[in-house]
Write a protein that holds these residues in place. Sequence first.
Motif, PDB file in Angstrom:
ATOM      1  N   SER A 295       0.899  -1.215  -0.062  1.00  0.00           N
ATOM      2  CA  SER A 295      -0.100  -0.081   0.017  1.00  0.00           C
ATOM      3  C   SER A 295       0.977   1.404   0.017  1.00  0.00           C
ATOM      4  O   SER A 295       0.520   2.263  -0.529  1.00  0.00           O
ATOM      5  N   ILE A 296       1.932   1.110   0.655  1.00  0.00           N
ATOM      6  CA  ILE A 296       2.757   2.475   0.927  1.00  0.00           C
ATOM      7  C   ILE A 296       3.477   2.640  -0.466  1.00  0.00           C
ATOM      8  O   ILE A 296       3.526   3.923  -1.054  1.00  0.00           O
ATOM      9  N   GLN A 297       3.760   1.736  -1.117  1.00  0.00           N
ATOM     10  CA  GLN A 297       4.462   1.734  -2.502  1.00  0.00           C
ATOM     11  C   GLN A 297       3.540   2.429  -3.647  1.00  0.00           C
ATOM     12  O   GLN A 297       3.760   3.073  -4.579  1.00  0.00           O
ATOM     13  N   LEU A 298       2.010   1.967  -3.362  1.00  0.00           N
ATOM     14  CA  LEU A 298       1.200   2.641  -4.458  1.00  0.00           C
ATOM     15  C   LEU A 298       0.971   4.002  -4.027  1.00  0.00           C
ATOM     16  O   LEU A 298       0.815   4.747  -5.122  1.00  0.00           O
ATOM     17  N   ILE A 299       1.080   4.080  -2.751  1.00  0.00           N
ATOM     18  CA  ILE A 299       0.570   5.762  -2.400  1.00  0.00           C
ATOM     19  C   ILE A 299       1.957   6.646  -2.859  1.00  0.00           C
ATOM     20  O   ILE A 299       1.774   7.886  -3.304  1.00  0.00           O
ATOM     21  N   VAL A 300       2.994   6.095  -2.751  1.00  0.00           N
ATOM     22  CA  VAL A 300       4.268   6.922  -3.129  1.00  0.00           C
ATOM     23  C   VAL A 300       4.298   7.141  -4.578  1.00  0.00           C
ATOM     24  O   VAL A 300       4.646   8.116  -5.018  1.00  0.00           O
TER      25      VAL A 300
ATOM     26  N   ALA B 274       1.869   7.503  -6.735  1.00  0.00           N
ATOM     27  CA  ALA B 274       0.835   8.367  -7.135  1.00  0.00           C
ATOM     28  C   ALA B 274       1.100   9.829  -7.283  1.00  0.00           C
ATOM     29  O   ALA B 274       2.056  10.331  -6.707  1.00  0.00           O
ATOM     30  N   LYS B 275       0.355  10.482  -8.274  1.00  0.00           N
ATOM     31  CA  LYS B 275       0.728  11.770  -8.610  1.00  0.00           C
ATOM     32  C   LYS B 275       0.304  12.659  -7.398  1.00  0.00           C
ATOM     33  O   LYS B 275       0.686  13.710  -6.853  1.00  0.00           O
ATOM     34  N   ASN B 276      -0.721  12.263  -7.022  1.00  0.00           N
ATOM     35  CA  ASN B 276      -1.473  12.882  -5.472  1.00  0.00           C
ATOM     36  C   ASN B 276      -1.481  12.164  -4.492  1.00  0.00           C
ATOM     37  O   ASN B 276      -2.334  11.593  -4.107  1.00  0.00           O
ATOM     38  N   PRO B 277      -0.277  12.028  -3.791  1.00  0.00           N
ATOM     39  CA  PRO B 277      -0.424  11.000  -2.709  1.00  0.00           C
ATOM     40  C   PRO B 277      -1.414  11.136  -1.461  1.00  0.00           C
ATOM     41  O   PRO B 277      -1.813  10.270  -1.013  1.00  0.00           O
ATOM     42  N   LEU B 278      -1.629  12.467  -1.093  1.00  0.00           N
ATOM     43  CA  LEU B 278      -2.647  12.707  -0.089  1.00  0.00           C
ATOM     44  C   LEU B 278      -4.115  12.450  -0.639  1.00  0.00           C
ATOM     45  O   LEU B 278      -4.596  11.523   0.260  1.00  0.00           O
ATOM     46  N   LYS B 279      -4.297  12.709  -1.682  1.00  0.00           N
ATOM     47  CA  LYS B 279      -5.872  12.131  -2.221  1.00  0.00           C
ATOM     48  C   LYS B 279      -5.875  10.829  -2.322  1.00  0.00           C
ATOM     49  O   LYS B 279      -6.698  10.120  -1.952  1.00  0.00           O
TER      50      LYS B 279
ATOM     51  N   PHE C  62      -6.038   9.216   1.060  1.00  0.00           N
ATOM     52  CA  PHE C  62      -7.679   9.539   1.732  1.00  0.00           C
ATOM     53  C   PHE C  62      -8.612   8.501   1.288  1.00  0.00           C
ATOM     54  O   PHE C  62      -9.297   7.950   1.930  1.00  0.00           O
ATOM     55  N   LEU C  63      -8.389   8.592  -0.161  1.00  0.00           N
ATOM     56  CA  LEU C  63      -9.563   7.531  -0.839  1.00  0.00           C
ATOM     57  C   LEU C  63      -9.260   6.120  -0.429  1.00  0.00           C
ATOM     58  O   LEU C  63     -10.212   5.424  -0.335  1.00  0.00           O
ATOM     59  N   SER C  64      -7.840   5.663  -0.137  1.00  0.00           N
ATOM     60  CA  SER C  64      -7.850   4.283   0.149  1.00  0.00           C
ATOM     61  C   SER C  64      -8.276   4.199   1.489  1.00  0.00           C
ATOM     62  O   SER C  64      -8.973   3.057   1.707  1.00  0.00           O
ATOM     63  N   MET C  65      -8.192   4.876   2.360  1.00  0.00           N
ATOM     64  CA  MET C  65      -8.603   4.843   3.758  1.00  0.00           C
ATOM     65  C   MET C  65     -10.359   5.030   3.869  1.00  0.00           C
ATOM     66  O   MET C  65     -10.612   4.212   4.429  1.00  0.00           O
ATOM     67  N   LEU C  66     -10.804   5.716   2.858  1.00  0.00           N
ATOM     68  CA  LEU C  66     -12.432   5.681   2.808  1.00  0.00           C
ATOM     69  C   LEU C  66     -12.678   4.582   2.270  1.00  0.00           C
ATOM     70  O   LEU C  66     -13.886   3.827   2.695  1.00  0.00           O
ATOM     71  N   LYS C  67     -12.125   3.943   1.414  1.00  0.00           N
ATOM     72  CA  LYS C  67     -12.347   2.718   0.588  1.00  0.00           C
ATOM     73  C   LYS C  67     -12.251   1.492   1.755  1.00  0.00           C
ATOM     74  O   LYS C  67     -13.326   0.588   1.893  1.00  0.00           O
ATOM     75  N   GLY C  68     -11.351   1.310   2.557  1.00  0.00           N
ATOM     76  CA  GLY C  68     -10.925   0.466   3.335  1.00  0.00           C
ATOM     77  C   GLY C  68     -12.160   0.481   4.628  1.00  0.00           C
ATOM     78  O   GLY C  68     -12.834  -0.629   5.020  1.00  0.00           O
ATOM     79  N   VAL C  69     -12.536   1.656   5.121  1.00  0.00           N
ATOM     80  CA  VAL C  69     -13.435   1.732   6.197  1.00  0.00           C
ATOM     81  C   VAL C  69     -14.899   1.565   5.628  1.00  0.00           C
ATOM     82  O   VAL C  69     -15.727   0.794   6.218  1.00  0.00           O
TER      83      VAL C  69
ATOM     84  N   ALA D  86      -8.223   1.589   7.662  1.00  0.00           N
ATOM     85  CA  ALA D  86      -8.080   2.696   7.201  1.00  0.00           C
ATOM     86  C   ALA D  86      -6.637   2.699   6.717  1.00  0.00           C
ATOM     87  O   ALA D  86      -6.273   3.379   5.607  1.00  0.00           O
ATOM     88  N   VAL D  87      -5.569   2.211   7.196  1.00  0.00           N
ATOM     89  CA  VAL D  87      -4.187   2.216   6.712  1.00  0.00           C
ATOM     90  C   VAL D  87      -4.098   1.211   5.561  1.00  0.00           C
ATOM     91  O   VAL D  87      -3.475   1.835   4.544  1.00  0.00           O
ATOM     92  N   VAL D  88      -4.560  -0.025   5.499  1.00  0.00           N
ATOM     93  CA  VAL D  88      -4.192  -0.753   4.378  1.00  0.00           C
ATOM     94  C   VAL D  88      -5.068  -0.806   3.473  1.00  0.00           C
ATOM     95  O   VAL D  88      -5.086  -0.834   2.398  1.00  0.00           O
ATOM     96  N   GLY D  89      -6.623  -0.414   3.730  1.00  0.00           N
ATOM     97  CA  GLY D  89      -7.543  -0.318   2.811  1.00  0.00           C
ATOM     98  C   GLY D  89      -8.387  -1.716   2.444  1.00  0.00           C
ATOM     99  O   GLY D  89      -8.540  -2.582   3.488  1.00  0.00           O
ATOM    100  N   VAL D  90      -8.751  -1.696   1.337  1.00  0.00           N
ATOM    101  CA  VAL D  90      -9.470  -2.895   1.014  1.00  0.00           C
ATOM    102  C   VAL D  90      -8.591  -4.408   1.128  1.00  0.00           C
ATOM    103  O   VAL D  90      -9.233  -5.489   1.441  1.00  0.00           O
ATOM    104  N   PRO D  91      -7.414  -4.326   0.783  1.00  0.00           N
ATOM    105  CA  PRO D  91      -6.505  -5.655   1.104  1.00  0.00           C
ATOM    106  C   PRO D  91      -6.598  -6.049   2.563  1.00  0.00           C
ATOM    107  O   PRO D  91      -6.557  -6.926   2.923  1.00  0.00           O
ATOM    108  N   GLY D  92      -6.407  -4.867   3.241  1.00  0.00           N
ATOM    109  CA  GLY D  92      -6.552  -5.281   4.660  1.00  0.00           C
ATOM    110  C   GLY D  92      -7.674  -5.926   5.312  1.00  0.00           C
ATOM    111  O   GLY D  92      -7.870  -6.823   6.026  1.00  0.00           O
TER     112      GLY D  92
END
Length: 86
Positions: A19-24, A26-31, A34-41, A69-75
């Motif tokens: 997940s960290i590798q995918l976020i890093v 990304a062109k807009n890592p904060l967005k 946040f979307l990954s956290m939202l999808k996971g919850v 929240a941290v890992v998202g859907v895979p978590g």
Amino acid sequence: MLDWRSLTICGIILLLLFSIQLIVRAKNPLKKMFLSMLKGVATLALVNFIGGFTGVTLPLSLLSLAIAAVVGVPGVTAMLIFNTFL
């Protein structure tokens, strides 16, 4: 010989690193984060909502919310797999 706890910890660490590798990348890592956290919850909430029909639920605790929240859907998927087989 490895026990289930060791395998669970290794699996969660691998999911976090992925997940960290995918976020890093990304062109807009904060967005993206946040979307990954939202999808996971949202996935955790959906699993518990549908759990009334399927009988498969995950306990809502601080740990499960943090993993979702941290890992998202895979978590959430990993928690479902571990909950089913353990």
